[in-house]
Design a protein around this motif. Structure first.
Motif, short mmCIF file in Angstrom:
data_model
loop_
_atom_site.label_atom_id
_atom_site.label_comp_id
_atom_site.label_asym_id
_atom_site.label_seq_id
_atom_site.Cartn_x
_atom_site.Cartn_y
_atom_site.Cartn_z
N ARG A 36 -12.81 19.39 20.51
CA ARG A 36 -13.46 18.49 21.73
C ARG A 36 -12.73 18.02 22.33
N ARG A 37 -11.62 17.09 21.51
CA ARG A 37 -10.47 16.12 22.00
C ARG A 37 -9.63 16.96 22.68
N CYS A 38 -9.30 18.23 22.41
CA CYS A 38 -8.26 18.78 22.93
C CYS A 38 -8.56 19.00 24.42
N THR A 39 -10.21 19.42 24.61
CA THR A 39 -10.53 19.62 26.07
C THR A 39 -10.53 18.37 26.60
N GLN A 40 -11.02 17.23 26.05
CA GLN A 40 -10.75 16.03 26.78
C GLN A 40 -9.34 15.58 27.05
N TRP A 41 -8.38 15.82 26.40
CA TRP A 41 -7.17 15.80 26.71
C TRP A 41 -6.83 16.42 28.07
N ALA A 42 -7.11 17.67 28.05
CA ALA A 42 -6.65 18.52 29.08
C ALA A 42 -7.39 18.29 30.48
N ASP A 43 -8.74 17.49 30.45
CA ASP A 43 -9.46 17.33 31.39
C ASP A 43 -9.23 15.92 32.04
N ASP A 44 -8.76 14.96 31.13
CA ASP A 44 -8.72 13.72 31.59
C ASP A 44 -7.24 13.42 31.56
N PRO A 45 -6.69 12.93 32.95
CA PRO A 45 -5.30 12.42 33.08
C PRO A 45 -5.01 11.08 32.13
N ALA A 46 -5.93 10.28 32.03
CA ALA A 46 -5.87 9.12 31.55
C ALA A 46 -5.58 9.25 29.95
N CYS A 47 -6.15 10.07 29.57
CA CYS A 47 -5.81 10.43 28.01
C CYS A 47 -4.54 11.04 27.91
N ILE B 186 1.44 -2.40 23.72
CA ILE B 186 2.71 -1.99 24.07
C ILE B 186 2.38 -1.13 25.33
N ALA B 187 1.63 -0.31 25.34
CA ALA B 187 1.48 0.49 26.33
C ALA B 187 0.87 -0.08 27.60
N ASP B 188 0.19 -1.18 27.57
CA ASP B 188 -0.26 -2.04 28.66
C ASP B 188 1.00 -2.52 29.33
N ARG B 189 1.94 -2.80 28.77
CA ARG B 189 3.29 -3.28 29.35
C ARG B 189 4.13 -2.28 30.06
N LEU B 190 3.83 -0.83 29.32
CA LEU B 190 4.64 0.11 29.87
C LEU B 190 3.89 0.79 31.04
N ARG B 191 2.61 0.60 31.39
CA ARG B 191 1.92 1.46 32.22
C ARG B 191 2.43 1.22 33.63
N PRO B 192 2.59 -0.38 34.00
CA PRO B 192 3.31 -0.26 35.32
C PRO B 192 4.62 0.55 35.64
N LEU B 193 5.57 0.54 34.58
CA LEU B 193 6.62 1.30 34.67
C LEU B 193 6.31 2.97 34.74
N LEU B 194 5.29 3.38 33.92
CA LEU B 194 4.95 4.84 33.86
C LEU B 194 4.17 5.14 34.89
N ASP B 195 3.44 4.47 35.56
CA ASP B 195 2.59 5.02 36.67
C ASP B 195 3.12 5.04 37.98
N THR B 196 3.90 6.16 37.90
CA THR B 196 4.56 6.58 39.21
C THR B 196 4.18 7.54 39.69
N ARG B 197 4.96 8.26 40.76
CA ARG B 197 4.20 9.44 41.37
C ARG B 197 4.17 10.84 40.50
N GLY B 198 5.20 10.30 39.41
CA GLY B 198 5.28 11.45 38.25
C GLY B 198 4.03 11.59 37.62
N GLY B 199 3.39 10.48 37.57
CA GLY B 199 1.79 10.75 36.84
C GLY B 199 0.88 11.72 37.37
N GLU B 200 1.15 11.86 38.88
CA GLU B 200 0.30 12.82 39.53
C GLU B 200 0.06 14.27 38.90
N ARG B 201 1.34 14.46 38.24
CA ARG B 201 1.42 15.95 37.70
C ARG B 201 0.82 16.00 36.47
N TRP B 202 0.24 15.03 35.95
CA TRP B 202 -0.46 15.21 34.54
C TRP B 202 -1.65 15.82 34.85
#
Lengths: 206, 202
Positions: A36-47, B186-202
């Motif tokens: 389930r988590r792998c699916t979530q990882w694939a679907d959610d860019p924030a993850c 730590i991730a909270d401090r990193l996110r402003p640096l990481l949330d660039t256009r490259g993030g759109e590809r994720w």
């Protein structure tokens, strides 16, 4: 005017919605959750961004020269995805477990018992036949070809005067075969010019 | 759960045909694999190609991975062999030889000189990398002692939750909580640096 009662801020607690990535990073996620988590990882860019951030943090803590931008890492994964899409899916054989399941433990004895019961059943039937039961001695069990013309249903009955078996079938079949033999008797079907033609009795496929 | 065992879940999932699990392993190890290959090959484009080829080979060979060694040890070995083969092919191909020069071929992960740029590595990219490293260090310094100790023992020392629990004299659930909260801080401090256009590809 009365103010609402003031509640002190609650102590920070772990939300499962966020903590599973940290658990997975350390190999502590429950195995039954993983699909389930792998699916979530694939679907959610924030993850995916959080997973990248967690891994990047670990890398940078170990060595600063592992610091890398998200754009670079995303481009790498994007290119690799295109190549992986052309790869066949890997499937490893399931590992043999030393402890067999309950179903596996019972499968062999049950199969043996079923075999004994089947043999015993056949012996009982044959015994009844030998004692003058339904089937006569020397019953012919002929295998009928699976293909070929099916003219009529046929049944084998015991106790015939000749060969102790008699074939019962539709009388029209006998007429047809008789006429066929007469038509072909003594002279094969000839083509103009003297060429021989073999006759195929199989019914054409529709 | 040692660091080596941390990948067992994902590896098992890949063996069942789950490509997403493999992608998660790629995100985890791509920087280390790139650095390893960067020790052997100078051309950054070639480093990328060899790193990609290494992951493809690892994916194909995944059914044969029995877990006798840690996954990353196995992956590193594939990467070194892939790089050596690429270098061997380059030596036979004079057209491509000029674009990549071999460095150390022993696969040793020694640090690169900080001022040394690989071919194709831009100063902007190097600056962004330095900013990320600085942000992580600043975030670590800003953590409470408990969180800093927990994340350090886990990520740098590679201790298991059980070992950290003993060291910090607290329940494993507390260890889990502290590590997660440290990562999030730590991730909270990193996110402003990481949330660039490259993030759109994720």
């Amino acid at each position: 005017m009365t103010l609402p009662p003031h509640h002190p801020p609650a102590a920070p607690t772990i939300s499962d919605a966020d903590a599973w990535l940290s658990d997975l990073a350390d190999g502590r996620l429950a195995p039954e959750e993983l699909a389930r988590r792998c699916t979530q990882w694939a679907d959610d860019p924030a993850c995916r961004r959080s997973w990248h951030a967690y891994q990047l943090i670990g890398d940078v803590l170990r060595s600063e020269d592992l610091a890398q931008t998200l754009a670079h890492d995303a481009a790498f994964l994007g290119d690799l995805r295109q190549r992986l899409a052309r790869e066949p899916v890997v499937l490893a054989p399931a590992p043999q477990t030393a402890q067999r399941s309950l179903r596996q433990v019972w499968a062999l004895p049950l199969a043996v018992a079923a075999g004994f019961m089947a043999v015993a059943g056949v012996l009982v039937v044959l015994q009844q036949v030998g004692d003058g039961g339904v089937a006569g001695e020397g019953q012919v069990l002929a295998a009928k070809p699976a293909t070929g013309p099916q003219f009529a249903s046929a049944a084998v009955v015991p106790g015939g005067a000749e060969g102790r078996a008699q074939m019962l079938r539709d009388a029209r079949v006998d007429e047809y075969l008789q006429m066929h033999r007469q038509a072909l008797a003594g002279s094969p079907v000839a083509l103009p010019g003297g060429a021989m033609r073999s006759v195929d009795l199989t019914m054409p496929l529709r | 759960m040692s660091d080596a065992d941390a990948d067992a879940l994902l590896v098992d999932r890949v063996k069942r045909g789950d490509m997403r699990a493999f992608e998660m392993l790629v995100v985890k190890y791509q920087r280390r694999i790139e650095r390893l290959i960067g020790r052997m090959v100078r051309d950054s484009d070639l480093v990328q190609d060899i790193a990609q080829e290494s992951f493809i080979r690892a994916y194909r060979a995944m059914p044969n991975f029995r877990g006798d060694s840690a996954f990353y040890t196995w992956l590193y070995r594939i990467a070194v062999n892939t790089a050596k083969k690429a270098l061997s092919d380059l030596k036979r191909d004079p057209v491509l030889l000029h674009s990549a020069r071999p460095g150390a071929e022993d696969g040793d992960e020694t640090s690169r000189a900080e001022t040394e740029l690989s071919h194709g590595e831009t100063p902007e990219a190097l600056l962004a990398s330095k900013q990320i490293a600085a942000a992580v260090n600043e975030a670590i310094e800003a953590l409470s002692e408990d969180l800093r100790q927990a994340i350090t023992l886990r990520e740098i020392e590679g201790l298991s939750y059980e070992e950290i629990s003993e060291v910090m004299n607290c329940p494993i659930g507390t260890v889990r909580s502290r590590i997660f909260r440290a990562r999030e801080a730590i991730a909270d401090r990193l996110r402003p640096l990481l949330d660039t256009r490259g993030g759109e590809r994720w």
